[in-house]
Enzyme design. Structure first.
Site, PDB file in Angstrom:
ATOM      1  N   ASP A 152       1.691   4.189  -3.580  1.00  0.00           N
ATOM      2  CA  ASP A 152       2.938   3.507  -3.920  1.00  0.00           C
ATOM      3  C   ASP A 152       3.591   4.340  -5.018  1.00  0.00           C
ATOM      4  O   ASP A 152       3.350   5.552  -5.095  1.00  0.00           O
ATOM      5  CB  ASP A 152       2.660   2.059  -4.357  1.00  0.00           C
ATOM      6  CG  ASP A 152       3.906   1.179  -4.330  1.00  0.00           C
ATOM      7  OD1 ASP A 152       4.315   0.779  -3.234  1.00  0.00           O
ATOM      8  OD2 ASP A 152       4.469   0.903  -5.405  1.00  0.00           O
ATOM      9  N   ALA A 175      -1.240  -7.413   0.206  1.00  0.00           N
ATOM     10  CA  ALA A 175      -1.924  -7.174  -1.061  1.00  0.00           C
ATOM     11  C   ALA A 175      -1.156  -6.094  -1.822  1.00  0.00           C
ATOM     12  O   ALA A 175      -0.300  -5.408  -1.260  1.00  0.00           O
ATOM     13  CB  ALA A 175      -3.373  -6.736  -0.827  1.00  0.00           C
ATOM     14  N   LYS A 176      -1.456  -5.951  -3.091  1.00  0.00           N
ATOM     15  CA  LYS A 176      -0.829  -4.905  -3.898  1.00  0.00           C
ATOM     16  C   LYS A 176      -1.673  -4.696  -5.146  1.00  0.00           C
ATOM     17  O   LYS A 176      -2.389  -5.613  -5.596  1.00  0.00           O
ATOM     18  CB  LYS A 176       0.594  -5.301  -4.309  1.00  0.00           C
ATOM     19  CG  LYS A 176       1.513  -4.113  -4.575  1.00  0.00           C
ATOM     20  CD  LYS A 176       1.962  -3.469  -3.263  1.00  0.00           C
ATOM     21  CE  LYS A 176       2.988  -2.379  -3.493  1.00  0.00           C
ATOM     22  NZ  LYS A 176       3.561  -1.895  -2.217  1.00  0.00           N
ATOM     23  N   GLY A 177      -1.569  -3.498  -5.729  1.00  0.00           N
ATOM     24  CA  GLY A 177      -2.314  -3.206  -6.949  1.00  0.00           C
ATOM     25  C   GLY A 177      -1.489  -2.366  -7.891  1.00  0.00           C
ATOM     26  O   GLY A 177      -0.450  -1.807  -7.514  1.00  0.00           O
ATOM     27  N   VAL A 210      -3.847  -7.886  -6.345  1.00  0.00           N
ATOM     28  CA  VAL A 210      -3.498  -9.227  -5.892  1.00  0.00           C
ATOM     29  C   VAL A 210      -3.535  -9.260  -4.370  1.00  0.00           C
ATOM     30  O   VAL A 210      -2.960  -8.387  -3.706  1.00  0.00           O
ATOM     31  CB  VAL A 210      -2.100  -9.650  -6.386  1.00  0.00           C
ATOM     32  CG1 VAL A 210      -1.718 -11.008  -5.803  1.00  0.00           C
ATOM     33  CG2 VAL A 210      -2.056  -9.688  -7.909  1.00  0.00           C
TER      34      VAL A 210
END
Length: 423
Positions: free
Chosen positions: A153, A112-114, A67
């Protein structure tokens, strides 16, 4: 709570918590509030299927996400987590917090992040590599050193980043070290990156304790989560003379009122995978962690851990958010009423993305700094950012979280306004 058709957040869910935090900052945005809806909608959300062949010859499918919440101030930046409970809504919230975090410390990034819905402990090393490479190939259409730069992460590390960098590089036909950060040193990683997030927690905590008049010498510390962030923060506080009296992770909770041997506990965790079974402290039932007498609490695990009920039980004077979104809005209100100071995640744990920024810059220039240079730059950036946020909090007499969002959202929405809408 959200008018997006593809999520249905509850008030204490990750996205619901983020939306409530945005609503609280709206009165302090002035004319920029006309752009505030920008903050409540991710720019882009990609859901991918990640099929791999398992070692036994079967084929399994995993659900993956990337995202990009907001790119007004620069390329996306944010980690990738592997966890069986990862959802689109959670990744949306984490990407939004990254937008705010990057702006709060004034880094030239968007958020952003995944994530992948998988328990990496259930995979062999080869299976983990296949999942990582297939996921990277699937999200490769939206990532890149100038588009979106992933990082480690929860349950990901430098090896996962190495696989991601190699996969992306093979697919574009050229070595691209800047596509991810948190890489091994041999592949363009940065000194100081592994300990950067925990160091940021310590630096902001040290300054907050000074302003509170709370001496670190002898201060009692309780840490939830003993991974890369919590263990490093515990180590640095112990070196400063504090006593780490309780640690909780996925495996259990250990308590020693006289103080734990942090180095010995770290060695135990490396050997066994968790704090459970360590003989240097007594075990506690999980829920009793929130009742432990302490001066400083460091939630460094997952989001949504400090509820209103738990907030009423805390003994701490200072909460340092090493995790993203660990405190729900109702708990924020309780802690404020009880005069407990919360240093919010968007500044407290920003050390990691700050040194990721240093790594990205070093990769582009192919010129690398010493660890002392990196730590000095980190301390200054995080310290200056906290001072700016504290000044805003004092000006409006608002909590540090609202002040951090005010500073960050002004920067985000000013960039949005100056860029305008196209077409």
């Amino acid at each position: 709570m959200s008018d997006l058709s593809y999520v249905n957040p509850g008030p204490e869910s990750a996205w619901g918590t983020y939306l409530a935090q945005v609503d609280r900052v709206l009165p302090y945005l002035g004319s920029l509030s006309r752009w505030a809806e920008t903050l409540k909608r991710p720019k882009r959300a990609l859901i991918v299927d990640v099929p791999i062949e398992m070692d036994d010859g079967t084929v399994r499918h995993f659900e993956g996400y990337r995202v990009q919440h907001n790119l007004s101030r620069g390329p996306g930046k944010g980690g990738v987590r592997y966890h069986p409970d990862v959802t689109l809504e959670e990744v949306m919230a984490l990407s939004a917090w990254m937008t705010v975090k990057n702006a709060a410390v004034n880094l030239p990034y968007g958020g952003a992040k995944g994530g992948i819905r998988v328990d990496p402990r259930s995979l062999t090393r080869k299976e983990l590599e296949r999942v990582t490479r297939r996921y990277t190939s699937e999200i490769g259409i939206i990532i890149g050193p100038q588009q979106d730069i992933p990082a480690p992460d929860v349950n990901t590390n430098s090896q996962v980043m190495a696989w991601m960098m190699d996969t992306y590089s093979v697919n574009v036909g050229a070595t691209s070290t800047g596509v991810v950060t948190g890489k091994p040193l041999d592949l363009g990683g940065s000194l100081g990156r592994v300990k950067a997030t925990g160091r940021g927690v310590f630096v902001t905590g040290r300054e907050a304790a000074r302003r509170l008049g709370l001496p670190l010498e002898g201060a009692r510390i309780a840490v939830q989560g003993f991974g890369n962030v919590g263990s490093v923060a515990a180590e640095l506080f112990a070196q400063a003379g504090a006593r780490v009296v309780a640690v909780q992770d996925h495996s259990g909770t250990v308590y020693a009122p006289g103080g734990l041997d942090v180095g010995a506990l770290q060695a135990h965790v490396r050997h066994t995978g968790g704090v459970a079974g360590w003989h240097g402290a007594e075990p506690l039932p999980a829920e009793q962690f929130w009742d432990v007498p302490c001066d400083i609490l460091i939630p460094a695990a997952l989001e949504g851990q400090i509820t209103a009920e738990r907030a009423n039980r805390l003994h701490a004077r200072l909460v340092l958010e090493g995790a993203n979104g660990p405190t729900v809005p109702a708990a924020d209100d309780v802690l404020r009423e009880r005069n407990v100071l919360v240093v919010p995640d968007v500044i407290c744990n920003a050390g990691g993305v700050t040194v990721s920024y240093f790594e990205w810059v070093q990769d582009f220039s192919s010129f690398f700094w010493t660890e002392d240079e990196i730590n000095a730059r980190l301390d200054k950036i995080v310290g200056d950012a906290l001072a700016t946020i504290w000044d805003r909090a004092d000006l409006h007499r608002i909590p540090l979280r609202t002040a951090a969002f005010a500073v960050a959202c002004e920067r985000i929405l000013s960039a949005r306004q100056e860029r305008g809408l196209y077409p």
